[in-house]
Every structure is written in structure tokens, then in C-alpha cells.
Motif scaffolding. Structure first.
Motif, PDB file in Angstrom:
ATOM      1  N   ASP A 287      24.459 -21.740  60.990  1.00 55.03           N
ATOM      2  CA  ASP A 287      25.333 -21.423  59.940  1.00 55.03           C
ATOM      3  C   ASP A 287      26.684 -23.267  60.162  1.00 55.03           C
ATOM      4  O   ASP A 287      27.709 -22.732  59.269  1.00 55.03           O
ATOM      5  N   VAL A 288      26.022 -23.956  61.078  1.00 56.11           N
ATOM      6  CA  VAL A 288      27.027 -24.781  61.781  1.00 56.11           C
ATOM      7  C   VAL A 288      26.517 -26.352  61.433  1.00 56.11           C
ATOM      8  O   VAL A 288      25.246 -26.407  62.333  1.00 56.11           O
ATOM      9  N   SER A 289      27.305 -27.012  60.918  1.00 52.62           N
ATOM     10  CA  SER A 289      27.169 -28.625  60.844  1.00 52.62           C
ATOM     11  C   SER A 289      28.060 -28.894  62.532  1.00 52.62           C
ATOM     12  O   SER A 289      28.488 -28.473  62.027  1.00 52.62           O
ATOM     13  N   ILE A 290      27.571 -30.316  61.859  1.00 49.43           N
ATOM     14  CA  ILE A 290      28.607 -31.517  63.292  1.00 49.43           C
ATOM     15  C   ILE A 290      29.267 -32.440  61.997  1.00 49.43           C
ATOM     16  O   ILE A 290      28.302 -33.488  61.395  1.00 49.43           O
ATOM     17  N   ALA A 291      30.649 -32.550  62.750  1.00 52.84           N
ATOM     18  CA  ALA A 291      30.858 -34.182  61.374  1.00 52.84           C
ATOM     19  C   ALA A 291      31.862 -33.969  63.171  1.00 52.84           C
ATOM     20  O   ALA A 291      32.192 -34.154  63.678  1.00 52.84           O
ATOM     21  N   MET A 292      31.584 -35.728  62.493  1.00 51.14           N
ATOM     22  CA  MET A 292      32.250 -36.883  63.135  1.00 51.14           C
ATOM     23  C   MET A 292      33.938 -36.418  63.643  1.00 51.14           C
ATOM     24  O   MET A 292      35.086 -36.584  64.146  1.00 51.14           O
ATOM     25  N   ALA A 305      37.512 -28.222  66.129  1.00 51.56           N
ATOM     26  CA  ALA A 305      37.301 -28.847  67.599  1.00 51.56           C
ATOM     27  C   ALA A 305      36.618 -28.769  68.577  1.00 51.56           C
ATOM     28  O   ALA A 305      37.559 -27.466  69.182  1.00 51.56           O
ATOM     29  N   CYS A 306      35.466 -29.480  68.903  1.00 51.08           N
ATOM     30  CA  CYS A 306      34.653 -28.862  70.916  1.00 51.08           C
ATOM     31  C   CYS A 306      34.154 -29.889  70.506  1.00 51.08           C
ATOM     32  O   CYS A 306      34.682 -31.676  70.399  1.00 51.08           O
ATOM     33  N   THR A 307      33.643 -29.812  72.055  1.00 54.95           N
ATOM     34  CA  THR A 307      33.198 -31.089  72.493  1.00 54.95           C
ATOM     35  C   THR A 307      31.584 -30.742  72.955  1.00 54.95           C
ATOM     36  O   THR A 307      31.458 -29.141  73.149  1.00 54.95           O
ATOM     37  N   VAL A 308      30.940 -31.545  72.584  1.00 49.86           N
ATOM     38  CA  VAL A 308      29.491 -31.526  73.015  1.00 49.86           C
ATOM     39  C   VAL A 308      29.258 -31.293  74.478  1.00 49.86           C
ATOM     40  O   VAL A 308      29.402 -31.946  75.185  1.00 49.86           O
ATOM     41  N   ASP A 309      28.828 -30.092  74.738  1.00 55.30           N
ATOM     42  CA  ASP A 309      28.263 -29.695  76.050  1.00 55.30           C
ATOM     43  C   ASP A 309      26.669 -29.899  76.013  1.00 55.30           C
ATOM     44  O   ASP A 309      26.937 -29.788  77.355  1.00 55.30           O
ATOM     45  N   LEU A 332      30.246 -21.980  70.778  1.00 53.72           N
ATOM     46  CA  LEU A 332      29.753 -22.240  69.625  1.00 53.72           C
ATOM     47  C   LEU A 332      27.730 -22.846  69.622  1.00 53.72           C
ATOM     48  O   LEU A 332      27.638 -24.354  70.964  1.00 53.72           O
ATOM     49  N   LEU A 333      26.618 -22.706  68.629  1.00 46.75           N
ATOM     50  CA  LEU A 333      25.675 -23.243  68.931  1.00 46.75           C
ATOM     51  C   LEU A 333      25.144 -24.150  67.171  1.00 46.75           C
ATOM     52  O   LEU A 333      25.765 -23.158  66.534  1.00 46.75           O
ATOM     53  N   CYS A 353      33.386 -32.471  65.431  1.00 47.96           N
ATOM     54  CA  CYS A 353      34.140 -31.224  64.836  1.00 47.96           C
ATOM     55  C   CYS A 353      32.938 -30.596  64.050  1.00 47.96           C
ATOM     56  O   CYS A 353      31.911 -30.424  63.427  1.00 47.96           O
ATOM     57  N   ALA A 354      33.030 -28.787  64.314  1.00 49.03           N
ATOM     58  CA  ALA A 354      32.155 -27.735  64.081  1.00 49.03           C
ATOM     59  C   ALA A 354      32.970 -27.724  63.350  1.00 49.03           C
ATOM     60  O   ALA A 354      33.534 -26.482  62.571  1.00 49.03           O
ATOM     61  N   GLN A 355      31.770 -27.653  61.611  1.00 48.39           N
ATOM     62  CA  GLN A 355      31.527 -26.559  60.269  1.00 48.39           C
ATOM     63  C   GLN A 355      31.411 -25.781  60.346  1.00 48.39           C
ATOM     64  O   GLN A 355      29.992 -25.666  60.069  1.00 48.39           O
ATOM     65  N   VAL A 356      32.019 -24.616  60.064  1.00 51.13           N
ATOM     66  CA  VAL A 356      31.154 -23.000  60.250  1.00 51.13           C
ATOM     67  C   VAL A 356      31.109 -23.020  58.670  1.00 51.13           C
ATOM     68  O   VAL A 356      32.136 -22.722  58.496  1.00 51.13           O
ATOM     69  N   LYS A 357      30.009 -22.672  58.153  1.00 52.15           N
ATOM     70  CA  LYS A 357      29.777 -22.293  56.864  1.00 52.15           C
ATOM     71  C   LYS A 357      29.917 -20.651  56.866  1.00 52.15           C
ATOM     72  O   LYS A 357      30.320 -20.533  55.823  1.00 52.15           O
ATOM     73  N   SER A 358      29.613 -19.881  57.351  1.00 55.19           N
ATOM     74  CA  SER A 358      29.382 -18.840  57.512  1.00 55.19           C
ATOM     75  C   SER A 358      29.482 -18.187  58.491  1.00 55.19           C
ATOM     76  O   SER A 358      28.987 -18.545  59.795  1.00 55.19           O
ATOM     77  N   ALA A 359      30.039 -16.846  58.754  1.00 56.46           N
ATOM     78  CA  ALA A 359      30.195 -16.329  59.943  1.00 56.46           C
ATOM     79  C   ALA A 359      30.315 -14.537  60.156  1.00 56.46           C
ATOM     80  O   ALA A 359      30.955 -14.347  58.372  1.00 56.46           O
ATOM     81  N   GLY A 360      30.230 -13.881  60.982  1.00 54.62           N
ATOM     82  CA  GLY A 360      30.556 -12.366  60.078  1.00 54.62           C
ATOM     83  C   GLY A 360      31.326 -11.650  61.316  1.00 54.62           C
ATOM     84  O   GLY A 360      30.800 -11.774  63.058  1.00 54.62           O
TER      85      GLY A 360
END
Length: 363
Positions: A287-292, A305-309, A332-333, A353-360
């Protein structure tokens, strides 16, 4: 996280595999044993209980040695102060709930611990209204709550739970989970909890031990271990990150709550949790996508806002698992296609940028 007094080291050779496990238990809270069927979870639990005799072992709980083969010490199961909860409640059908609890209390040796009395066990599991009912009159969820209370009534120093929710349907599992959370939070006692449910791990476990063919392949705080891309639990469909946050506000109009955590915040469906309460949030990698850059107009309203680990292969060759660091302690994964990772030229250290479509909320 661990206590020098709670040490488990077990070697047991079986035709199909050799159980070779070593772990240290925290003085309280739930340590989950997770792995596929046949990985050795229940066998390890039975060794700790004294129901299996390992070839070489050291089992020391609260500085009391239950087994030390080097010193030729072995206490049988009946001499070990444990509470054992099985998949099936196995209550005495001819007794009512009060009678089942009373039978367990007879196991407490004279002058023994008063760690958890019957009255406290009844209150912790919310079974006061069931005391005069026969075991045959209880629902599956009620039976299991009584079974846990019965285990506690024996005054154990260690509680062992072997997939206690496996025999229950979804509704009954949801009914009993809050009571297990209460035990975790209120009992000053270590608990070993066998499960193959990633949902139960995320909701209940303080510490996670991952077993594979009898070996411990990962162990540590649950949130850290769940995002370790070198172990199997992060590669399947249930791969997820676990975030520790606090409910910041409720949006009554849209039935949402805002949960803040180190590195960002998420808007989630309102589960009736009041602002100020600490909460766990489970975010599935799928449920996580990545955008620049954060999208200006998008239906996905949670962007962090994240950094690729790191980038690791996923279960299928077409995909990769991207580990993202947000803030100082949040991870996040994101499971995306290898082609997308190549098109974005993703690399460790890159700001994304991590885009979180769903979480619970798992509370």
C-alpha cells in the motif's frame, strides 16, 4: 529489552530438522514466535514447558534454572511454574467456570507466589459474568478467555500461548484481542506467544522472534524486525511496517483521525480512539508507492518525506522491496516493480516521497 534472568537455549534433533534456538526474554510483555508451519515454534514452546526433552538446553526463568544439561539439571513439566494455553481451550466440561479456575489454583504450591489471584484473573479477562456457567455453554471466544484465566490462576512465572486464536473465527478473534493486549500491558510477566498471523504479531508483540527450519533467523523489537528485508517475514504479501504514534486529533466530519509519529503523520479511519492515546499503525508494503515529489492533486492524501535506505529483491522477480527511513526512528516498506525502481533510478540516500494508500490502527 532483555533480562539476564530469562534465557532459553535449546537444541533438539528431529528427522525433519534440528531445532537450534537461543533467545533472551524481556521481564514482561509478549515475545512472539513467528514462522511457517513446521519451523519449530510449538516444539520450542514444548521444550520450555518440559514436555519435550531437548538434547542440550539451558532454560532459566527469573534466575530459576528449569533445565541445564551442562549441570545435569532437569525439572519436569509439573515442577515448572508455567501457564500453558493451547489452540483448543480443553476446559473440564463437567465443571463450571468457577470450578475450572479453582482446579488450576490447586496447582499452586503451599507458600507459593500470589502473582495473579483468581479474582484478578477474572477481572483481567472480563469473565465475572461467566463464573456459574458450564464450559459447554460458552462460545469459542469465552472458552479461550477462561482458559487463559485458568492458566493465570496457577500462579505462573511464565505464560505460554500456542496459537490461542487459531481455532476461532474472525469475529471471535477480534473479541479476544483486546483482552490479550490488556494482559501484555498490565501483567509483570513474560509471555511466549506462538503464531503464524502477521496481524497478531503487529497488534500484540513487543519482541518478535522469526524461526525458519528450527533456526532463529531474526529477533528483536517487533517494529525493527518487521522491516528487516533479509528475513522471510518481509517478503510475502503480509510484509508491513509497524509505526508507534499518538492520536493527535479527530475529524468528525470525515470520520478520520490524525496519528503523528517520528517523521510524519497519517490520516486513518476513525476507530473510536481518543486524542492523546498511543497507538500502533500497520502499513502494508503493497500500500506504499514512491514518487520523486509530493503530488499536488491526488486521491492519496498521506504523503511522507523519506530517504531510501535500501533496496532488496522481493518474493517475485518482478518486484523489489524498498526500505524507507522517515525521521530518526521510523521505517516504511514499499513493494514496487523492479521496472519502476529502475525508471526512478532509486538508490540509497535518495530523497523521495512515500505515498501511503491505506493503513490501519492496530492499537
Amino acid at each position: 529489552m532483555t533480562s539476564a534472568g530469562n534465557v532459553i537455549r535449546v537444541t533438539l534433533r528431529r528427522p525433519e530438522f534440528t531445532l537450534d534456538a537461543s533467545l533472551a526474554l524481556a521481564p514482561r510483555g509478549i515475545t512472539a514466535l513467528f514462522g511457517a508451519s513446521g519451523s519449530g515454534k510449538t516444539t520450542l514452546l514444548r521444550c520450555v514447558a518440559g514436555l519435550e526433552r531437548p538434547h542440550d538446553a539451558l532454560v532459566r526463568i527469573h534466575d530459576e534454572v528449569w533445565q541445564d544439561d551442562a549441570a545435569q539439571v532437569f525439572k519436569p513439566a509439573w515442577q515448572r511454574p508455567i501457564g500453558y494455553v493451547f489452540q483448543e481451550a480443553s476446559l473440564f466440561e463437567h465443571l463450571d467456570v468457577r470450578g475450572n479456575l479453582g482446579y488450576a489454583s490447586k496447582r499452586v504450591p503451599a507458600g507459593g507466589s500470589t502473582r495473579v489471584g483468581i479474582d484478578e484473573a477474572v477481572e483481567l479477562l472480563g469473565i465475572g459474568a461467566l463464573l456459574n456457567r458450564r464450559a459447554s455453554e460458552l462460545s469459542g471466544g469465552e472458552r479461550q478467555r477462561v482458559a487463559i484465566a485458568r492458566a493465570l490462576a496457577s500462579q505462573p512465572t511464565l505464560l505460554l500461548l500456542d496459537e490461542p486464536l487459531a481455532a476461532l473465527d474472525h469475529a471471535r478473534r477480534q473479541e479476544i484481542l483486546p483482552w490479550l493486549e490488556r494482559l501484555r500491558d498490565e501483567l509483570a510477566m513474560p509471555m511466549l506467544y506462538v503464531t503464524h498471523s502477521a496481524d497478531e504479531v503487529a497488534r500484540l508483540a513487543d519482541t518478535l522472534v522469526v524461526l525458519d527450519h528450527g533456526k532463529v533467523v531474526a529477533a528483536g523489537p517487533t517494529a525493527t524486525t518487521l522491516t528487516n528485508t533479509s528475513v522471510p517475514i518481509t517478503l510475502g504479501d503480509d510484509a508491513a511496517a509497524l509505526l508507534a504514534g499518538t492520536v493527535q486529533e479527530r475529524d468528525a466530519q470525515w470520520h478520520l483521525v490524525r496519528v503523528g509519529f517520528d517523521g510524519g503523520e497519517l490520516w486513518l479511519p476513525d476507530a473510536g480512539v481518543e486524542p492523546g492515546r498511543r497507538a500502533r499503525v500497520r502499513v502494508l508494503a503493497r500500500d506504499v508507492s514512491i514518487a520523486m515529489h509530493a503530488a499536488q492533486s491526488s486521491s492519496i492524501q498521506n504523503a511522507i518525506a523519506c530517504t531510501v535506505d535500501s533496496i532488496a529483491p522481493a518474493a517475485h522477480a518482478s518486484q523489489v522491496m524498498v526500505r524507507l527511513r522517515c525521521g530518526d526512528s521510523t521505517v516504511l516498506l514499499a513493494r514496487i516493480t523492479a521496472r519502476a525502481a529502475d525508471a526512478l533510478a532509486l538508490a540509497p540516500g535518495m530523497a523521495v516521497c512515500a505515498q501511503v494508500k491505506s493503513a490501519g490502527l492496530v492499537l
